[in-house]
Scaffold this active site. Structure first.
Site, mmCIF file in Angstrom:
data_model
loop_
_atom_site.group_PDB
_atom_site.id
_atom_site.type_symbol
_atom_site.label_atom_id
_atom_site.label_comp_id
_atom_site.label_asym_id
_atom_site.label_seq_id
_atom_site.Cartn_x
_atom_site.Cartn_y
_atom_site.Cartn_z
ATOM 1 N N ASP A 52 0.769 -1.030 -0.087
ATOM 2 C CA ASP A 52 -0.051 0.074 0.092
ATOM 3 C C ASP A 52 0.924 1.367 -0.081
ATOM 4 O O ASP A 52 0.319 2.359 0.001
ATOM 5 C CB ASP A 52 -0.975 0.099 1.095
ATOM 6 C CG ASP A 52 -0.271 -0.148 2.530
ATOM 7 O OD1 ASP A 52 0.916 -0.254 2.575
ATOM 8 O OD2 ASP A 52 -1.044 0.023 3.459
ATOM 9 N N SER A 53 2.230 0.751 -0.026
ATOM 10 C CA SER A 53 3.131 2.180 -0.197
ATOM 11 C C SER A 53 2.860 2.685 -1.652
ATOM 12 O O SER A 53 3.396 3.768 -1.834
ATOM 13 C CB SER A 53 4.544 1.760 -0.168
ATOM 14 O OG SER A 53 4.814 0.692 -0.939
ATOM 15 N N ASP A 91 -1.076 -6.092 -0.251
ATOM 16 C CA ASP A 91 -1.596 -5.464 0.928
ATOM 17 C C ASP A 91 -2.974 -5.343 0.882
ATOM 18 O O ASP A 91 -3.548 -5.038 0.111
ATOM 19 C CB ASP A 91 -0.854 -3.967 1.151
ATOM 20 C CG ASP A 91 0.458 -4.188 1.966
ATOM 21 O OD1 ASP A 91 0.596 -5.047 2.629
ATOM 22 O OD2 ASP A 91 1.151 -3.212 2.034
ATOM 23 N N LYS A 121 -1.313 -9.552 2.519
ATOM 24 C CA LYS A 121 -0.627 -9.138 3.825
ATOM 25 C C LYS A 121 -1.560 -7.896 4.644
ATOM 26 O O LYS A 121 -2.100 -7.071 3.978
ATOM 27 C CB LYS A 121 0.650 -8.177 3.479
ATOM 28 C CG LYS A 121 1.367 -7.715 4.718
ATOM 29 C CD LYS A 121 2.821 -7.561 4.218
ATOM 30 C CE LYS A 121 3.150 -6.375 3.807
ATOM 31 N NZ LYS A 121 2.794 -4.785 4.618
ATOM 32 N N GLU A 123 -1.608 -5.545 8.294
ATOM 33 C CA GLU A 123 -0.892 -4.978 9.739
ATOM 34 C C GLU A 123 -1.637 -5.108 10.820
ATOM 35 O O GLU A 123 -2.811 -4.789 10.966
ATOM 36 C CB GLU A 123 -0.632 -3.617 9.320
ATOM 37 C CG GLU A 123 -0.051 -3.169 8.141
ATOM 38 C CD GLU A 123 0.302 -1.668 8.071
ATOM 39 O OE1 GLU A 123 -0.275 -0.770 8.741
ATOM 40 O OE2 GLU A 123 0.857 -1.080 6.796
ATOM 41 N N GLU A 190 8.825 -4.327 10.640
ATOM 42 C CA GLU A 190 9.155 -3.080 10.018
ATOM 43 C C GLU A 190 9.878 -2.148 11.157
ATOM 44 O O GLU A 190 9.145 -2.060 12.290
ATOM 45 C CB GLU A 190 8.012 -2.290 9.477
ATOM 46 C CG GLU A 190 8.660 -1.103 8.914
ATOM 47 C CD GLU A 190 7.599 -0.464 7.763
ATOM 48 O OE1 GLU A 190 6.548 -1.145 7.380
ATOM 49 O OE2 GLU A 190 7.621 0.724 7.396
HETATM 50 O O1 KIV Z 1 3.498 -1.370 1.506
HETATM 51 C C1 KIV Z 1 4.852 -1.353 1.625
HETATM 52 O O2 KIV Z 1 5.765 -1.237 0.704
HETATM 53 C C2 KIV Z 1 5.117 -2.411 2.880
HETATM 54 C C3 KIV Z 1 6.418 -2.642 2.856
HETATM 55 C C4 KIV Z 1 7.142 -1.358 3.361
HETATM 56 C C5 KIV Z 1 6.750 -3.995 3.991
HETATM 57 O O3 KIV Z 1 4.376 -2.974 3.535
#
Ligand code: KIV
Length: 272
Positions: A52-53, A91, A121, A123, A190
């Site tokens: 989600d980055s 994510d 994934k 969090e 992280e």
């Molecule tokens: O969204 C992302 O890029 C991440 C990584 C930094 C692990 O969750």
């Protein structure tokens, strides 16, 4: 340094668990589009994370919170079309799983069906245990994410190192063990102290992938735009830049502008 890489045809969640058991480190990078994912996959990266980055590096938002499930599915489906070897993990974005387990499962099913991703994934630890169990019970592989969890940035207030205090470190260790117990295939840690990350990696049998968590874990993940130096405004201590693409691309594009203005481009050979 060049290291021998095993020739896996297709990486699965099982491959990653075997890699940890055999002491082979796992490489993971983000990608959000077809062209980049094609390069990342061809270069031999084991896991592609559609993070989600994307909210930051693709859309220019300050945080990861604004990206939607539909947008994540769009990015993920582009990546899946490019990945022949890597496992593609997607994510679950903020707001798509926090309210209740049924919503978490609905969002995960949409990701798996509409993008073709191989795993999701999420969090968080004990707070979202029921949601993770619900997703796992549907046969969807889950990667956990503990430590600095950027979707909770407004609760933390800062992006500094997490779990430096004993109580938070103990909860993180308990959460990691819980994620293993309920059936997650891996966990991202992280921005936590390297010693703690190593202790977690030694305490569980599923792979621990670190970002800013030191070298004592089972693998590493970075955001592709950061490691290629496409972004010159973000320089955390944990980041190793393998290229300076910001500088290289700016020069190349500047040269193109000059060539157009000076009528050097196109020349006689570059036309019909
Ligand atoms: O969204 C992302 O890029 C991440 C990584 C930094 C692990 O969750």
């Amino acid at each position: 340094m060049s290291v021998a890489k095993k020739d896996y045809k297709r990486i699965t969640t099982r491959t990653l668990i075997d890699m940890k058991a055999n002491g082979e480190k796992i490489s993971m990078l983000t990608s959000y589009d077809f062209t980049m994912a094609k390069i990342v996959d061809s270069a031999g990266v084991d896991v592609i994370l559609v993070g989600d980055s994307a909210s930051n590096v693709m859309a220019g938002h300050e945080t990861t919170l604004p990206i939607t499930l539909d947008q994540m599915i769009y990015h993920a489906s582009s990546v899946v079309r490019a990945a022949n070897r890597a496992l593609v993990v997607v994510d679950l974005p903020f707001g798509s799983y926090q309210s209740d387990p049924k919503e978490a499962l609905r969002s995960s099913i949409r990701i798996m069906k509409e993008s073709g991703g191989h795993a999701v994934k999420l969090e968080g630890g004990s707070e979202i245990k029921d949601s993770i169990k619900k997703i796992l019970n549907a046969g969807i592989p889950v990667m956990g994410h503990l430590g600095l969890t950027p979707q909770s940035i407004y609760k933390f207030g800062t992006y500094t190192v997490r779990a430096k205090e004993d109580a938070e470190a103990e909860k993180l260790m308990e959460d990691a063990k819980m994620l293993e117990r309920i059936g997650c295939f891996a966990v991202v840690l992280e921005k936590i102290p390297a010693q703690l990350a190593q202790k977690v990696a030694e305490s569980i049998s599923i792979p621990v992938i670190g970002i800013g968590a030191g070298g004592g874990v089972d693998g590493q993940v970075l955001v592709i735009h950061d490691m290629l130096g496409m972004n010159n405004e973000f320089s955390p201590r944990f980041l190793r830049r393998y290229m300076d693409l910001y500088d290289g691309m700016t020069k190349a594009i500047g040269q193109y502008v000059d060539d157009v203005k000076s009528k050097d481009f196109p020349n006689e050979k570059e036309q019909y």
